[in-house]
Design a protein around this motif. Sequence first.
Motif, mmCIF file in Angstrom:
data_model
loop_
_atom_site.group_PDB
_atom_site.id
_atom_site.type_symbol
_atom_site.label_atom_id
_atom_site.label_comp_id
_atom_site.label_asym_id
_atom_site.label_seq_id
_atom_site.Cartn_x
_atom_site.Cartn_y
_atom_site.Cartn_z
ATOM 1 N N GLU A 1 0.957 -1.276 -0.056
ATOM 2 C CA GLU A 1 -0.005 -0.008 -0.109
ATOM 3 C C GLU A 1 0.745 1.058 0.065
ATOM 4 O O GLU A 1 1.852 1.337 0.485
ATOM 5 C CB GLU A 1 -1.012 -0.100 1.282
ATOM 6 N N LEU A 2 0.525 2.568 -0.619
ATOM 7 C CA LEU A 2 0.973 3.536 -0.521
ATOM 8 C C LEU A 2 1.560 3.871 0.707
ATOM 9 O O LEU A 2 2.610 4.455 0.701
ATOM 10 C CB LEU A 2 0.193 4.485 -1.659
ATOM 11 N N PRO A 3 0.927 4.019 1.820
ATOM 12 C CA PRO A 3 1.266 4.588 2.910
ATOM 13 C C PRO A 3 2.739 3.729 3.536
ATOM 14 O O PRO A 3 3.533 4.468 4.271
ATOM 15 C CB PRO A 3 0.024 4.404 3.877
ATOM 16 N N ALA A 4 2.605 2.446 3.222
ATOM 17 C CA ALA A 4 3.903 1.863 3.688
ATOM 18 C C ALA A 4 5.083 2.301 2.884
ATOM 19 O O ALA A 4 6.300 2.555 3.480
ATOM 20 C CB ALA A 4 3.733 0.298 3.376
ATOM 21 N N VAL A 5 4.803 2.467 1.726
ATOM 22 C CA VAL A 5 6.166 3.206 0.955
ATOM 23 C C VAL A 5 6.540 4.421 1.079
ATOM 24 O O VAL A 5 7.671 4.778 1.501
ATOM 25 C CB VAL A 5 5.644 2.986 -0.660
ATOM 26 N N LEU A 6 5.384 5.296 1.512
ATOM 27 C CA LEU A 6 5.837 6.829 1.873
ATOM 28 C C LEU A 6 6.498 6.681 3.079
ATOM 29 O O LEU A 6 7.332 7.450 3.513
ATOM 30 C CB LEU A 6 4.498 7.703 1.843
#
Length: 113
Positions: free
Chosen positions: A18-23
Motif C-alpha cells: 500500500e502507498l502509506p507503507a512506501v511513503l
Amino acid sequence: MSNATTRRLPHPELTDVELPAVLFALSDPARLDLVRQLAAQGPLTVAQCQATEPGVPKSTFSHHLKTLREAGLIRNDPAGRQRIVTLRKAEVDERFPALLDAVLSSAPAHRPA
C-alpha cells in the motif's frame, strides 16, 4: 546447513503493498539516501550500502533495510557470502507510476553534521 548470510528473505508482491507503507519507508532521511544511492549506482552489497553511513549502528542499518524491503522498495538477496541490495524501481513504477521519479528528483534533505 544454512547461515544468516545465505538465507532468503521474504519480499512482498508489489500488488500487496500500500502507498502509506512506501511513503513511510521513504520518510526517513537515511532510508531515502539509501534509495537514492541504489537508484544512482545500481545494485550494491550490504557492506557498500553501509559504508556511506559508517556511524549508524548495525542494528539501525538492518532495520532500515528491513523497512525498505517490507515496503517493496528493495530486494535483499544472498550472493555467496554477501547480500546484494537492489532497488525494485521498475516494479514500484508499475504499481505507483512516477512516485520514485518524483521522490528521487526532490532535493536531498540537509542533515546536521
